[in-house]
Design an enzyme around this catalytic site. Sequence first.
Site: not given
Length: 321
Positions: A279, A232, A261
């Site tokens: 991601h 994360r 993000e």
Amino acid sequence: MKQDILLVEPMLAEMEERLDAAYEVVRLFEADGQARAAAAAERIRAVVTGGGTGLSAEWFGKLPSLGLVAINGVGTDKVDLDLARRRGIHVSTTPGVLTDDVADLGMALILGVLRRLGEGDRLVRSGAWGEGGKLALGSSLRGKRLGILGFGQIGRALAHRAQAFGMVVAYWNRSAVEAPAHCRRSETAMALAAECDALAICLAGNAGTEKMVDAEMLAALGPKGVLVNVSRGSVVDEDALIAALQQGAIAAAGVDVFVGEPAIRQEFRELENVLLMPHQGSATIETRRAMGELVLANLDAFFKGETPPTSVIRLQEEASR
Ligand code: 8YV
């Protein structure tokens, strides 16, 4: 009659088709999603969302009949678990099935950073190679020390891969864990950073790990060190990371996850010594399929009145304590 569910972010198309076949799906991410969700709010008993997206306090508040938040992922950091517990709402995740793919991406980032895949691609693509441009030499993985911060399933899967590349693996984990013989335990996270060439973050994002990788830890990693993050963005102090990359306090970074993000800090985009991914740790067809199956199984059990199989909140047990 079909039950209403709220889908916060898109899933694999075939999984959305299965959801549509079984439920009345309100898609929050569509243009009229907010209005449709507000109109169906009283009836919505289950929400499906991504680990990086979760469910906001606002939507928790707007859904009085909510009984399940089914996360299509393993991170629970964007869902208020205490609130869920207080309201008797299950929160389920998709454990196990994404471990290998996230570890693969971690390995890809280590390889990509040390072998300069991003810079090489830009050199070739821009035509600069044809005009005499050269890529600086990379570093080999063999014999390099990999430090794994957080030694859960993903950390251990990364250790396994790194061994095959001839890396020397050490790890730090808050609690004692079983580790393979080739992995050495570091007493502290700071000692791990100081003793490795590449530091890979495999910790869960939560209040206890927020900004754990700070200026001091990056200084310990040092000017030849590289950082890789597949967990994360919140685990890293991004101000400190950007400054360290700009000033050469560390050599480079491979980053799949960011604070805020997908609207990432502009500085990341301007740095040459970073390899950036949007991601993608669990983003393969196979894994998204397996994750989707678990989401469907959790929904199915919940609507049958059973405990969702991978709920992280055990309501009955908690009520009887
Ligand atoms: C997914 C994740 O990208 O597992 C998690 O917590 O963040 C990722 O696997 C996400 O859940 C899909 O949106």
